[in-house]
Each structure stands twice: as structure tokens, then as C-alpha cells.
Design a protein around this motif. Structure first.
Motif, mmCIF file in Angstrom:
data_model
loop_
_atom_site.group_PDB
_atom_site.id
_atom_site.type_symbol
_atom_site.label_atom_id
_atom_site.label_comp_id
_atom_site.label_asym_id
_atom_site.label_seq_id
_atom_site.Cartn_x
_atom_site.Cartn_y
_atom_site.Cartn_z
ATOM 1 N N GLU A 109 0.829 -1.201 0.000
ATOM 2 C CA GLU A 109 0.000 0.000 0.000
ATOM 3 C C GLU A 109 0.865 1.253 0.000
ATOM 4 O O GLU A 109 0.571 2.233 -0.683
ATOM 5 C CB GLU A 109 -0.933 -0.002 1.214
ATOM 6 N N GLU A 110 1.956 1.222 0.767
ATOM 7 C CA GLU A 110 2.878 2.363 0.784
ATOM 8 C C GLU A 110 3.520 2.545 -0.583
ATOM 9 O O GLU A 110 3.695 3.673 -1.057
ATOM 10 C CB GLU A 110 3.967 2.148 1.833
ATOM 11 N N ALA A 111 3.877 1.437 -1.208
ATOM 12 C CA ALA A 111 4.502 1.508 -2.531
ATOM 13 C C ALA A 111 3.539 2.138 -3.540
ATOM 14 O O ALA A 111 3.933 2.997 -4.343
ATOM 15 C CB ALA A 111 4.919 0.111 -2.993
ATOM 16 N N LEU A 112 2.281 1.725 -3.499
ATOM 17 C CA LEU A 112 1.282 2.284 -4.417
ATOM 18 C C LEU A 112 1.123 3.784 -4.206
ATOM 19 O O LEU A 112 1.085 4.563 -5.163
ATOM 20 C CB LEU A 112 -0.061 1.577 -4.214
ATOM 21 N N THR A 113 1.045 4.191 -2.940
ATOM 22 C CA THR A 113 0.883 5.607 -2.625
ATOM 23 C C THR A 113 2.060 6.427 -3.136
ATOM 24 O O THR A 113 1.883 7.500 -3.736
ATOM 25 C CB THR A 113 0.743 5.809 -1.110
ATOM 26 N N ARG A 114 3.286 5.915 -2.930
ATOM 27 C CA ARG A 114 4.473 6.654 -3.352
ATOM 28 C C ARG A 114 4.550 6.761 -4.869
ATOM 29 O O ARG A 114 4.891 7.825 -5.402
ATOM 30 C CB ARG A 114 5.735 5.977 -2.806
ATOM 31 N N VAL A 115 4.256 5.678 -5.564
ATOM 32 C CA VAL A 115 4.311 5.728 -7.032
ATOM 33 C C VAL A 115 3.249 6.683 -7.570
ATOM 34 O O VAL A 115 3.512 7.492 -8.471
ATOM 35 C CB VAL A 115 4.135 4.328 -7.637
ATOM 36 N N HIS A 116 2.038 6.633 -7.006
ATOM 37 C CA HIS A 116 0.964 7.517 -7.457
ATOM 38 C C HIS A 116 1.283 8.982 -7.196
ATOM 39 O O HIS A 116 0.709 9.868 -7.839
ATOM 40 C CB HIS A 116 -0.355 7.156 -6.764
ATOM 41 N N SER A 117 2.206 9.255 -6.273
ATOM 42 C CA SER A 117 2.566 10.647 -5.963
ATOM 43 C C SER A 117 3.323 11.302 -7.113
ATOM 44 O O SER A 117 3.421 12.528 -7.184
ATOM 45 C CB SER A 117 3.415 10.706 -4.689
ATOM 46 N N GLY A 118 3.898 10.468 -7.995
ATOM 47 C CA GLY A 118 4.572 10.992 -9.182
ATOM 48 C C GLY A 118 6.035 11.301 -9.037
ATOM 49 O O GLY A 118 6.655 11.802 -9.975
ATOM 50 N N ASP A 119 6.628 11.008 -7.863
ATOM 51 C CA ASP A 119 8.050 11.348 -7.679
ATOM 52 C C ASP A 119 8.966 10.130 -7.735
ATOM 53 O O ASP A 119 10.109 10.184 -7.312
ATOM 54 C CB ASP A 119 8.256 12.096 -6.358
ATOM 55 N N VAL A 120 8.468 9.007 -8.263
ATOM 56 C CA VAL A 120 9.257 7.781 -8.361
ATOM 57 C C VAL A 120 9.597 7.515 -9.824
ATOM 58 O O VAL A 120 8.709 7.485 -10.679
ATOM 59 C CB VAL A 120 8.485 6.579 -7.768
ATOM 60 N N ASP A 121 10.891 7.326 -10.117
ATOM 61 C CA ASP A 121 11.326 7.064 -11.492
ATOM 62 C C ASP A 121 11.460 5.577 -11.789
ATOM 63 O O ASP A 121 11.430 5.162 -12.946
ATOM 64 C CB ASP A 121 12.669 7.760 -11.752
ATOM 65 N N LEU A 122 11.646 4.773 -10.741
ATOM 66 C CA LEU A 122 11.759 3.320 -10.913
ATOM 67 C C LEU A 122 11.432 2.658 -9.582
ATOM 68 O O LEU A 122 11.784 3.180 -8.520
ATOM 69 C CB LEU A 122 13.158 2.929 -11.382
ATOM 70 N N LEU A 123 10.771 1.504 -9.644
ATOM 71 C CA LEU A 123 10.390 0.761 -8.445
ATOM 72 C C LEU A 123 11.087 -0.592 -8.423
ATOM 73 O O LEU A 123 11.013 -1.353 -9.394
ATOM 74 C CB LEU A 123 8.870 0.550 -8.412
ATOM 75 N N ILE A 124 11.791 -0.883 -7.334
ATOM 76 C CA ILE A 124 12.332 -2.217 -7.086
ATOM 77 C C ILE A 124 11.372 -2.882 -6.109
ATOM 78 O O ILE A 124 11.192 -2.405 -4.985
ATOM 79 C CB ILE A 124 13.755 -2.156 -6.519
ATOM 80 N N LEU A 125 10.744 -3.965 -6.544
ATOM 81 C CA LEU A 125 9.605 -4.526 -5.824
ATOM 82 C C LEU A 125 9.838 -5.970 -5.392
ATOM 83 O O LEU A 125 10.070 -6.848 -6.216
ATOM 84 C CB LEU A 125 8.367 -4.452 -6.726
ATOM 85 N N ASP A 126 9.754 -6.196 -4.077
ATOM 86 C CA ASP A 126 9.769 -7.559 -3.545
ATOM 87 C C ASP A 126 8.348 -8.105 -3.627
ATOM 88 O O ASP A 126 7.376 -7.360 -3.455
ATOM 89 C CB ASP A 126 10.266 -7.535 -2.100
ATOM 90 N N LEU A 127 8.210 -9.389 -3.863
ATOM 91 C CA LEU A 127 6.862 -9.970 -3.953
ATOM 92 C C LEU A 127 6.265 -10.250 -2.577
ATOM 93 O O LEU A 127 5.057 -10.171 -2.387
ATOM 94 C CB LEU A 127 6.892 -11.267 -4.776
ATOM 95 N N GLY A 128 7.104 -10.581 -1.594
ATOM 96 C CA GLY A 128 6.601 -10.961 -0.280
ATOM 97 C C GLY A 128 6.549 -9.797 0.682
ATOM 98 O O GLY A 128 7.322 -9.740 1.648
ATOM 99 N N LEU A 129 5.651 -8.856 0.465
ATOM 100 C CA LEU A 129 5.544 -7.689 1.326
ATOM 101 C C LEU A 129 4.654 -7.996 2.537
ATOM 102 O O LEU A 129 4.008 -9.044 2.603
ATOM 103 C CB LEU A 129 4.991 -6.498 0.532
ATOM 104 N N VAL A 130 4.587 -7.061 3.470
ATOM 105 C CA VAL A 130 3.919 -7.351 4.743
ATOM 106 C C VAL A 130 2.398 -7.346 4.642
ATOM 107 O O VAL A 130 1.716 -7.873 5.517
ATOM 108 C CB VAL A 130 4.354 -6.336 5.827
ATOM 109 N N ASP A 131 1.850 -6.730 3.582
ATOM 110 C CA ASP A 131 0.390 -6.670 3.488
ATOM 111 C C ASP A 131 -0.145 -7.355 2.236
ATOM 112 O O ASP A 131 -0.680 -8.447 2.295
ATOM 113 C CB ASP A 131 -0.103 -5.221 3.573
ATOM 114 N N ILE A 132 0.039 -6.740 1.076
ATOM 115 C CA ILE A 132 -0.465 -7.348 -0.152
ATOM 116 C C ILE A 132 0.687 -7.891 -0.987
ATOM 117 O O ILE A 132 1.819 -7.421 -0.895
ATOM 118 C CB ILE A 132 -1.291 -6.347 -0.984
#
Length: 230
Positions: free
Chosen positions: A35-58
């Protein structure tokens, strides 16, 4: 400065990746939940996302699906302990641009980060050809020309040439070149920078590189050069 978001719930891994990326000239931030990752990306200040699959919520797959469904085009590199073919295919089909299994070498991750950022820049109209004087470097075809003559470069030589051409006239320290080209996993006492600068000088002409004694090197303008020097 390019901002990379790291969505990773293992603090040790997140800190390791962040430290290496910062040493390579990137701005970083880290979150532990989808959820935090989604919020940060939607904010528009992220140029690239490094994403783990096993996060604490979704699940990271769900993060990917939501991002793409919302029209977000930010490049995403999945970094995960799940290495099965099924998981890889699912990740790519969910919208990932790249997929790396743990354990990993930071050097390889850095190369993939740079590749995805270059691709994103090209798609958005950013120039794909770097020029300075007689030197020309095509980031798409990965070809270099000195005047009208094409020069074959190894992958590492190309990365070093790219770093010089992105900072023409600047004095680049050995430490900075190590960080930019070799990434976080390097030996500060190594003479590898001097060795590879010597390789470049042989291939494109020694006159293009000025040695700043005790500091590093600088790319200078030799506009009249038309052929590669020995």
C-alpha cells in the motif's frame, strides 16, 4: 536526481540496495508494504520501483496489477526469492519490466536499473545519443563512433564511456567512476579504473582523456579528431 523506490520488507536487503544505489548517484527511499509503494508511485516522484513480492500486506503481484491498471508506466524490477518459471512469467505478465531472483549481485541489479531507466528515457523522448566533440555514443544500439569511425567497446568500456560523456569537462574521481560503472560491490583500492581508462584511450584516442593527477580523469573536447587513435 533520479528517485528509486525500494519496496522490500527485509531491512537488511533494503539497506544494502539503497546504499549501493546512492553510491551510484541515485536518490532512494524504502517502504515495507504494498500500500505504501502504491501511494508513493501515485505521488509521481518515483522514477523506478524495485519490488519484492513478499511484502507485509499485499502480494507484489497485486501491487503490479494495480499500478498497471491505474495507467502507471514507472519501470518495475521485481526482486524476489521466488525463482520458479511460473512466478517469473506471472511477474512479467502482471507488468514487471524485469525479474531478478535472490540471492543477487548488486552489480547486475545496477546494470538492470540503468537499462530500464534508459529505455524509459528513450520512450519519453530523451536523447539516446550522447555527443562530445568527435565522440558519439548511441545508447540504443550500444555503438560508439570517433568521427566517422565505429569503435568496438566491451560492456564495461561502454559504461565507462557513457559516464564520461554524461559529464563532459567534469573531473571524475576514481572513486566516483568505481561507483558509477562498477557499482557498490567494488574494492576501493583497485586500479581497475586506470586499467579501463587505458583501454578507452587505446580505442578512441588518448587525447580525449585528461589525467588529473591524484584525483581522476576528465573528458576533453577534441573536435578535430576523425579517427580512432592507438
Amino acid at each position: 536526481m533520479t528517485h528509486i523506490l525500494i519496496a522490500e520488507d527485509e531491512e537488511r536487503i533494503a539497506a544494502f540496495v539503497a546504499k549501493g544505489l546512492r553510491a551510484s548517484g541515485f536518490e532512494t527511499s524504502a517502504v515495507t508494504s504494498g500500500e505504501e509503494a502504491l501511494t508513493r508511485v501515485h505521488s509521481g516522484d518515483v522514477d523506478l520501483l524495485i519490488l519484492d513480492l513478499g511484502l507485509v500486506d499485499i502480494d507484489g503481484f497485486e501491487v503490479l496489477r494495480r499500478l498497471r491498471a491505474a495507467g502507471e508506466t514507472v519501470p518495475v524490477i521485481v526482486l524476489t526469492a521466488r525463482s520458479s518459471v511460473t512466478d517469473t512469467v506471472t511477474g512479467l505478465e502482471s507488468g514487471a519490466d524485469d525479474y531478478m531472483a535472490k540471492p543477487f549481485r548488486f552489480e547486475e541489479l545496477l546494470a538492470r536499473v540503468r537499462l530500464r531507466l534508459r529505455a524509459q528515457g528513450a520512450a519519453s523522448g530523451e536523447t539516446s545519443v550522447l555527443k562530445h566533440g568527435a565522440l558519439q555514443l548511441d545508447l540504443r544500439t550500444r555503438r560508439m563512433k570517433v568521427g566517422n569511425q565505429e569503435v568496438d567497446l566491451s560492456a564495461r568500456e561502454f559504461a565507462l564511456a557513457e559516464t564520461f560523456l554524461r559529464h563532459p569537462g567534469d573531473v571524475l574521481t576514481r572513486e566516483r567512476l568505481l561507483s558509477e560503472v562498477w557499482g557498490f560491490d567494488f574494492d576501493p583500492g583497485s586500479n581497475v579504473v586506470d586499467v579501463y581508462v587505458r583501454y578507452l584511450r587505446r580505442k578512441v584516442g588518448a587525447e580525449h582523456f585528461d589525467t588529473v593527477r591524484g584525483v581522476g580523469y576528465r573528458l576533453i573536447d577534441v573536435a578535430t579528431t576523425t579517427t580512432a587513435g592507438a
